[in-house]
Design an enzyme around this catalytic site. Structure first.
Site, PDB file in Angstrom:
ATOM      1  N   ARG A  37      35.074  48.973  32.298  1.00  0.00           N
ATOM      2  CA  ARG A  37      35.106  48.793  30.846  1.00  0.00           C
ATOM      3  C   ARG A  37      34.958  50.119  30.097  1.00  0.00           C
ATOM      4  O   ARG A  37      35.524  50.279  29.015  1.00  0.00           O
ATOM      5  CB  ARG A  37      34.013  47.812  30.409  1.00  0.00           C
ATOM      6  CG  ARG A  37      34.406  46.402  30.763  1.00  0.00           C
ATOM      7  CD  ARG A  37      33.382  45.410  30.304  1.00  0.00           C
ATOM      8  NE  ARG A  37      33.932  44.067  30.416  1.00  0.00           N
ATOM      9  CZ  ARG A  37      33.207  42.968  30.463  1.00  0.00           C
ATOM     10  NH1 ARG A  37      31.876  43.047  30.416  1.00  0.00           N
ATOM     11  NH2 ARG A  37      33.779  41.798  30.555  1.00  0.00           N
ATOM     12  N   LYS A 198      37.026  23.773  36.281  1.00  0.00           N
ATOM     13  CA  LYS A 198      37.044  22.556  35.464  1.00  0.00           C
ATOM     14  C   LYS A 198      38.202  22.451  34.477  1.00  0.00           C
ATOM     15  O   LYS A 198      38.596  23.415  33.860  1.00  0.00           O
ATOM     16  CB  LYS A 198      35.725  22.462  34.700  1.00  0.00           C
ATOM     17  CG  LYS A 198      34.530  22.296  35.627  1.00  0.00           C
ATOM     18  CD  LYS A 198      33.311  21.858  34.873  1.00  0.00           C
ATOM     19  CE  LYS A 198      32.677  23.040  34.184  1.00  0.00           C
ATOM     20  NZ  LYS A 198      31.597  22.696  33.282  1.00  0.00           N
ATOM     21  N   GLY A 351      37.787  36.101  33.695  1.00  0.00           N
ATOM     22  CA  GLY A 351      36.931  37.029  34.429  1.00  0.00           C
ATOM     23  C   GLY A 351      37.069  36.898  35.936  1.00  0.00           C
ATOM     24  O   GLY A 351      37.233  37.893  36.654  1.00  0.00           O
ATOM     25  N   GLY A 374      36.630  35.238  27.952  1.00  0.00           N
ATOM     26  CA  GLY A 374      36.625  34.231  26.888  1.00  0.00           C
ATOM     27  C   GLY A 374      37.649  34.528  25.810  1.00  0.00           C
ATOM     28  O   GLY A 374      38.323  33.624  25.300  1.00  0.00           O
TER      29      GLY A 374
HETATM   30  P1  ADP Z   1      38.211  32.460  35.154  1.00  0.00           P
HETATM   31  O1  ADP Z   1      36.880  33.161  35.067  1.00  0.00           O
HETATM   32  O2  ADP Z   1      39.252  33.315  35.783  1.00  0.00           O
HETATM   33  O3  ADP Z   1      38.628  31.894  33.819  1.00  0.00           O
HETATM   34  P2  ADP Z   1      37.011  29.994  35.991  1.00  0.00           P
HETATM   35  O4  ADP Z   1      35.665  30.515  35.630  1.00  0.00           O
HETATM   36  O5  ADP Z   1      37.583  28.937  35.165  1.00  0.00           O
HETATM   37  O6  ADP Z   1      38.051  31.214  36.137  1.00  0.00           O
HETATM   38  O7  ADP Z   1      36.985  29.411  37.484  1.00  0.00           O
HETATM   39  C1  ADP Z   1      36.486  30.138  38.561  1.00  0.00           C
HETATM   40  C2  ADP Z   1      35.639  29.293  39.459  1.00  0.00           C
HETATM   41  O8  ADP Z   1      36.333  28.134  39.893  1.00  0.00           O
HETATM   42  C3  ADP Z   1      35.242  30.046  40.707  1.00  0.00           C
HETATM   43  O9  ADP Z   1      33.854  30.222  40.716  1.00  0.00           O
HETATM   44  C4  ADP Z   1      35.730  29.145  41.847  1.00  0.00           C
HETATM   45  O10 ADP Z   1      34.819  29.099  42.924  1.00  0.00           O
HETATM   46  C5  ADP Z   1      35.852  27.802  41.182  1.00  0.00           C
HETATM   47  N1  ADP Z   1      36.761  26.912  41.906  1.00  0.00           N
HETATM   48  C6  ADP Z   1      38.061  27.100  42.178  1.00  0.00           C
HETATM   49  N2  ADP Z   1      38.564  26.101  42.913  1.00  0.00           N
HETATM   50  C7  ADP Z   1      37.553  25.225  43.147  1.00  0.00           C
HETATM   51  C8  ADP Z   1      37.432  23.989  43.876  1.00  0.00           C
HETATM   52  N3  ADP Z   1      38.475  23.460  44.516  1.00  0.00           N
HETATM   53  N4  ADP Z   1      36.235  23.383  43.884  1.00  0.00           N
HETATM   54  C9  ADP Z   1      35.185  23.935  43.240  1.00  0.00           C
HETATM   55  N5  ADP Z   1      35.230  25.101  42.538  1.00  0.00           N
HETATM   56  C10 ADP Z   1      36.392  25.736  42.493  1.00  0.00           C
HETATM   57 MG    MG Z   2      34.847  32.393  35.055  1.00  0.00          MG
END
Ligand code: ADP
Ligand code: MG
Length: 395
Positions: A37, A198, A351, A374
């Site tokens: 960063r 989610k 992230g 975010g």
């Molecule tokens: P980002 O930070 O890129 O926006 P998210 O925070 O939405 O991504 O999602 C990342 C998380 O989703 C990770 O911690 C990962 O372990 C979890 N994840 C991905 N696939 C699964 C799954 N099949 N079951 C449970 N958790 C999952």
């Molecule tokens: Mg995340």
């Protein structure tokens, strides 16, 4: 298309310039473990130095919640920035008031000053106008280069712009350009890949992207809710029961819009996230009763990669599986490689997704990896980010 003025569109020569940066770096015992960063803000800072401006930097670090926390002071950041610039970086223990004014007066043209952690002041997150005014009094111009906090209306991201002309720094400019390009002027076919834990985190993004993309790929934990909504037994997989109806509606919407929607065909399953044994690959309709889906399978990875290969534009947010564990990282890795090899304009937000890309060392092969988790999500949701809205429009 969003077009905002940047540091290059205004006169910065010999000016006092207040720059909001995102120096919210991971810090443990005074040691910065990742200075990405800080590096990301260097182009703006160097430009101001080269133009003989007085550069006054302000950032938050961690969550001090309006109190002075010794372990969250900006001193290690000032030191690291000084090393990267090969130049002394001045640092004071406050952000506003007489001591801050005096420090700015004492600066030579071309000097760089870092103010203290702005979240030591409770007024910051409240976007207190008096505090914003005091910050603004230090400078002639405001530059926002903190894309990562652009979705927050705080005193140092939004409040100050009421008192000073406000423009984007180079990092902010690139974020706005790349994210607007994919949302408003994508090279087709436009493919969006969404994953992560989610559905509920990404409803806004799915909805907005369904109006724009040619193909929507859903993987990660959130695919389970879609599979279950389609009558597939996903056993112990993470499912949001209260989002089953929504998952059906979104699929309906995709059909109406003529958007190709792809879900996993096969999956890597195991009895638990911590499992070292009992890991296997099965078609999604054959998940054993005591297992959960923790990654996309080989066939699915191939299907998704094929779509990426022929795409003109790809937006990706959310890993395909529990990539933090080696055993469940292959799907995310396969997709990252496909994206790195693709000729498509590729934009990655989130992230965890950015971390996965970095871990694989393919960041350079992606057109743009957003520095805002975010903030990039809210941008993809089609929301106007307050820290961008206050910047002057290009006429
Ligand atoms: P980002 O930070 O890129 O926006 P998210 O925070 O939405 O991504 O999602 C990342 C998380 O989703 C990770 O911690 C990962 O372990 C979890 N994840 C991905 N696939 C699964 C799954 N099949 N079951 C449970 N958790 C999952
Ligand atoms: Mg995340």
């Amino acid at each position: 298309m969003l077009a905002k003025k940047s540091v290059e569109d205004v006169d910065v020569k010999n000016k006092c310039v207040l720059v909001r940066v995102d120096f919210n770096v991971p810090l443990a015992d005074g040691v910065i473990s990742d200075d990405t960063r800080i590096k990301a803000a260097l182009p703006t800072i160097k430009y101001l130095i080269d133009n003989n401006a007085k550069t006054i930097l302000v950032s938050h670090l961690g969550r001090p919640k309006g109190q002075v926390k010794a372990e969250l002071k900006m001193d290690p950041v000032a030191k690291r920035l000084g090393e990267l610039l090969n130049k002394e970086v001045l640092k004071i223990d406050v952000c506003v008031g007489d001591a801050a004014k005096k420090a700015v007066e004492d600066m030579q043209l071309g000097d760089v000053l870092l103010l203290e952690n702005v979240r030591f002041y409770p007024e910051e997150t409240k976007n207190d106008p008096e505090f914003a005014k005091k910050l603004a009094e230090l400078a002639d111009l405001f530059v926002n280069d903190a894309f990562g906090t652009a979705h927050r209306a705080h005193a140092s991201t939004v409040g100050v712009a009421k008192y000073l002309p406000a423009v984007a720094g180079f990092l902010m400019k690139k974020e706005i350009e790349m994210l607007s390009k994919v949302l408003f002027d994508p090279v087709r076919p436009f493919v969006a890949i969404l994953g992560g834990a989610k559905v509920s985190d990404k409803i806004g993004v799915i909805n907005n992207l369904l109006d724009k993309v040619d193909c929507l790929i859903i993987g990660g934990g959130m695919a389970n809710t879609f599979l279950k909504a389609n009558g597939i037994k996903v056993a112990n997989s993470l499912v949001e029961e209260d989002k089953l109806e929504l998952a059906k509606e979104l699929q309906e919407k995709a059909k109406e819009k003529g958007v190709k929607l792809l879900l996993p065909l096969d999956a890597v399953v195991a009895p638990s996230i911590k499992a070292t044994g009992g890991i296997g690959e099965v078609p999604v309709d054959q998940v054993p009763g005591d297992c959960m889906i923790l990654d996309i399978g080989t066939k699915t990875a191939e299907l998704f990669a094929k779509e990426v290969k022929t795409a003109g534009t790809v937006v990706w947010n959310g890993p395909m599986g529990v990539f933090e564990k080696e055993a469940f990282a292959k799907g995310t890795e396969a997709l990252a490689r496909a994206l790195a090899d693709s000729k498509a304009i590729s934009v990655v937000g989130g992230g965890d997704t950015a971390a996965a890309i970095k871990k694989l060392g393919v960041t350079d092969k992606i057109t743009h990896v957003s520095t805002g988790g975010g903030a990039s999500l809210e941008f993809l949701e089609g929301k106007e980010l307050p820290g961008i809205a206050v910047l002057m429009d290009k006429e």
